[in-house]
Enzyme design. Structure first.
Site, PDB file in Angstrom:
ATOM      1  CD  GLU A 109      33.149  50.008  25.242  1.00  0.00           C
ATOM      2  OE1 GLU A 109      32.182  49.228  25.354  1.00  0.00           O
ATOM      3  OE2 GLU A 109      34.063  50.086  26.072  1.00  0.00           O
ATOM      4  NE  ARG A 125      17.957  41.411  24.433  1.00  0.00           N
ATOM      5  CZ  ARG A 125      18.928  41.938  25.137  1.00  0.00           C
ATOM      6  NH1 ARG A 125      18.865  41.924  26.442  1.00  0.00           N
ATOM      7  NH2 ARG A 125      19.951  42.490  24.533  1.00  0.00           N
TER       8      ARG A 125
HETATM    9  N1  LIG Z   1      23.628  45.981  30.251  1.00  0.00           N
HETATM   10  C1  LIG Z   1      22.840  45.529  29.254  1.00  0.00           C
HETATM   11  N2  LIG Z   1      22.074  44.434  29.439  1.00  0.00           N
HETATM   12  C2  LIG Z   1      21.284  43.977  28.448  1.00  0.00           C
HETATM   13  N3  LIG Z   1      21.196  44.548  27.230  1.00  0.00           N
HETATM   14  C3  LIG Z   1      21.932  45.643  27.013  1.00  0.00           C
HETATM   15  C4  LIG Z   1      22.777  46.183  27.995  1.00  0.00           C
HETATM   16  N4  LIG Z   1      23.387  47.261  27.482  1.00  0.00           N
HETATM   17  C5  LIG Z   1      22.930  47.420  26.257  1.00  0.00           C
HETATM   18  N5  LIG Z   1      22.054  46.437  25.941  1.00  0.00           N
HETATM   19  C6  LIG Z   1      21.403  46.225  24.646  1.00  0.00           C
HETATM   20  O1  LIG Z   1      21.939  47.195  23.757  1.00  0.00           O
HETATM   21  C7  LIG Z   1      20.937  48.083  23.275  1.00  0.00           C
HETATM   22  C8  LIG Z   1      21.031  49.440  23.890  1.00  0.00           C
HETATM   23  O2  LIG Z   1      22.330  49.898  23.982  1.00  0.00           O
HETATM   24  P1  LIG Z   1      22.657  51.457  23.794  1.00  0.00           P
HETATM   25  O3  LIG Z   1      24.031  51.607  24.369  1.00  0.00           O
HETATM   26  O4  LIG Z   1      21.609  52.242  24.557  1.00  0.00           O
HETATM   27  O5  LIG Z   1      22.612  51.742  22.320  1.00  0.00           O
HETATM   28  C9  LIG Z   1      19.599  47.499  23.666  1.00  0.00           C
HETATM   29  O6  LIG Z   1      18.999  46.984  22.488  1.00  0.00           O
HETATM   30  C10 LIG Z   1      19.916  46.411  24.676  1.00  0.00           C
HETATM   31  O7  LIG Z   1      19.255  45.241  24.278  1.00  0.00           O
HETATM   32  O1  LIG Z   2      20.045  40.839  21.925  1.00  0.00           O
HETATM   33  P1  LIG Z   2      19.239  41.699  21.000  1.00  0.00           P
HETATM   34  O2  LIG Z   2      18.910  41.038  19.719  1.00  0.00           O
HETATM   35  O3  LIG Z   2      18.042  42.282  21.658  1.00  0.00           O
HETATM   36  O4  LIG Z   2      20.122  42.950  20.552  1.00  0.00           O
HETATM   37  P2  LIG Z   2      21.345  43.715  21.173  1.00  0.00           P
HETATM   38  O5  LIG Z   2      22.470  43.420  20.244  1.00  0.00           O
HETATM   39  O6  LIG Z   2      20.950  45.146  21.134  1.00  0.00           O
HETATM   40  O7  LIG Z   2      21.584  43.259  22.577  1.00  0.00           O
END
Ligand SMILES: Nc1ncnc2c1ncn2[C@@H]1O[C@H](COP(=O)(O)O)[C@@H](O)[C@H]1O
Ligand SMILES: O=P(O)(O)OP(=O)(O)O
Length: 176
Positions: A99, A62
């Site tokens: 995690e 994304r």
């Molecule tokens: N709550 C969330 N909603 C959507 N996407 C999320 C969410 N939490 C994490 N993400 C995805 O994971 C990574 C970032 O996670 P970190 O814990 O900061 O490494 C990011 O690419 C989000 O797309």
């Molecule tokens: O859904 P994506 O591909 O953006 O990646 P993530 O695994 O960080 O949510």
């Protein structure tokens, strides 16, 4: 008139317990249904980065969607940071803790030049682990992270604390 943050909040969708119990998933895909809102978000990122950035790196997947548009509106290259095994060589890799377990991300090492001023862009800043690992990749290339940018920042997870040692310039459109 609504602020950009209010328009984003009105548009994105919160999905409880996705992709696993206890997570409130921020679904940004409705933003892409709205060209005016998307253009305003991209314009705000561009305004906050103008003159400061030589390369934008987007985090899979994304982070690619607005990232490439921000880069090209700034008139600078866009470079993909991908999950391990997706990019052809030459790549460099960085692993980080999740995690449960760990993950690895990669970048094409030829596409970042030493001393480049780099923006790292993604959709959501949660714990900061992904963005921190991305910043370490940039440092491995001898370049400097000059800005992080995210559509959404989840304050309660304190991702910012992992990023401050790279730069204080952390741009987010909305915080929760
Ligand atoms: N709550 C969330 N909603 C959507 N996407 C999320 C969410 N939490 C994490 N993400 C995805 O994971 C990574 C970032 O996670 P970190 O814990 O900061 O490494 C990011 O690419 C989000 O797309
Ligand atoms: O859904 P994506 O591909 O953006 O990646 P993530 O695994 O960080 O949510």
């Amino acid at each position: 008139m609504k602020t950009l943050a209010q328009r984003i909040d009105d548009t994105l969708v919160n999905v409880a317990d996705f992709p696993k119990p206890g997570v409130l998933y921020k679904d940004i895909t409705p933003l892409f249904l709205n060209p005016d809102l998307s253009n305003d978000i991209i314009a705000e990122f561009v305004a906050r980065a103008k003159g400061k950035i030589d390369v934008v790196c987007g985090i899979e997947s994304r982070g690619f969607l607005y990232g490439i548009q921000i880069a090209h509106q700034l008139g600078v290259p866009f470079v993909l940071i991908r999950k391990a095994g997706k990019l052809p060589p030459p790549t460099i890799a960085q692993s980080y803790d999740l995690e449960y377990g760990s993950a690895t991300i990669e970048i094409n090492s030829n596409y970042i030049q030493p001393h480049d001023r780099v923006m790292i862009h993604d959709d959501v800043l949660a714990t900061g682990g992904t963005a921190e690992a991305s910043a370490r990749l940039i440092e491995q290339c001898g370049a400097k992270v000059c800005q992080f940018s995210f559509i959404i920042q989840l304050d309660f997870l304190d991702g910012v604390s992992k990023l401050k040692s790279f730069t204080d310039d952390i741009v987010t459109m909305i915080s929760y």
